[in-house]
Design an enzyme around this catalytic site. Structure first.
Site, PDB file in Angstrom:
ATOM      1  CB  THR A 217      -0.958   0.037   1.361  1.00 56.74           C
ATOM      2  OG1 THR A 217      -0.297  -0.014   2.407  1.00 56.74           O
ATOM      3  CG2 THR A 217      -1.989  -1.095   1.199  1.00 56.74           C
ATOM      4  CB  ALA A 228       5.424   2.473   0.303  1.00 55.86           C
ATOM      5  CG  ASN A 229       3.272  -2.202   3.023  1.00 57.38           C
ATOM      6  OD1 ASN A 229       3.314  -3.001   2.171  1.00 57.38           O
ATOM      7  ND2 ASN A 229       2.116  -1.705   3.212  1.00 57.38           N
ATOM      8  NE  ARG A 230      11.910  -2.653   0.796  1.00 56.53           N
ATOM      9  CZ  ARG A 230      12.317  -1.904   2.080  1.00 56.53           C
ATOM     10  NH1 ARG A 230      11.943  -1.982   3.185  1.00 56.53           N
ATOM     11  NH2 ARG A 230      13.357  -1.088   1.756  1.00 56.53           N
ATOM     12  CB  SER A 231       2.679  -6.076   1.598  1.00 56.04           C
ATOM     13  OG  SER A 231       1.848  -7.233   1.567  1.00 56.04           O
TER      14      SER A 231
END
Length: 252
Positions: A217, A228-231
């Protein structure tokens, strides 16, 4: 109004053509005529249409691997071949037509056709020059004249290459009519449900609708920066698959 395919099992073989996107429409049309439908996919076909989509629409697990077994240990494409009232190949690529004409069982679709005595209906779809090539015409003629397969000729129209010509998959109504004609008044080949491809078990989440969100996201800080994230989304996908396998309708 009577359904022309009531009680029939139609095995739908899907090969690696862009026209495979029409296969869910074909499934719906066959089921609207009362047919039970089992989908078989070549490896290339899985890149054009989702096995999950076909599993949902048919109520049967999708067979795409020659080495896969049914939960009860039976060979999936052999069960389909033995129980089918008809096998429909739509779309059929030049590659598949050539392999079938030579009896090469390199995928579950050709293997099922080699193993069955049910009528086989072939609906080609490919670029116009591929369809017009002498090799393709020779192979298609062999399927029709030597093997007794019914051919639903491709139509003229816009093709995936951007050209216009003969090679477009026939309309769904024409394909369904060809299946009905091929079966005719023959008795149902396998009325025993236990000998047919098994239905997907409903599971303890049957009737539930579950929404799963997955993946990275981003939230804006300003016109330039974001948080942001690294999902990767892999856990969300695994949860969605687990819910699906337990009978839920899943929106991912």
């Amino acid at each position: 109004m009577s359904k022309r395919l009531a009680g029939r099992l139609v095995v739908l073989g899907i090969t690696g053509s862009i026209a495979a996107y029409k296969s869910p429409e074909i499934v719906r049309a066959l089921r609207a005529e009362g047919a039970d439908v089992q989908a078989l996919l070549t490896p290339a076909a899985t890149r054009f249409v989702s096995p999950l989509t076909l599993r949902t629409l048919t109520g049967h697990a999708v067979d795409a691997d020659l080495l896969d077994l049914l939960p009860d240990g039976r060979i999936g494409h052999i069960v389909a071949a033995d129980a089918a009232d008809a096998i429909l190949i739509a779309p059929a690529t030049a590659q598949w037509i050539g392999a079938m004409a030579s009896g090469l069982a390199g995928d579950v679709v050709t293997a099922a056709c080699l193993a069955t005595t049910a009528p086989v209906i072939v609906a080609p779809a490919m670029d116009g020059e591929m369809w017009a090539h002498a090799a393709t015409q020779t192979n298609a003629t062999r399927l029709r004249d030597d093997f007794g397969y019914a051919l639903v000729a491709p139509e003229s129209g816009a093709l995936a290459s951007g050209a216009t010509g003969v090679g477009r998959l026939a309309e769904t109504a024409a394909i369904v009519d060809a299946v009905v004609a091929a079966i005719g008044a023959a008795p149902i080949r396998e009325p025993n449900e236990s000998r047919r491809p098994p239905a997907v078990p409903a599971g303890d989440l049957s009737g539930r609708r579950i929404v799963v969100t997955a993946g990275g996201t981003e939230e804006p800080i300003d016109a330039v920066r974001i948080l942001a994230n690294r999902s990767s989304g892999r856990q969300g996908i695994a949860l969605a698959e687990a819910a699906r396998d337990r009978g839920a309708e899943v929106i991912l």
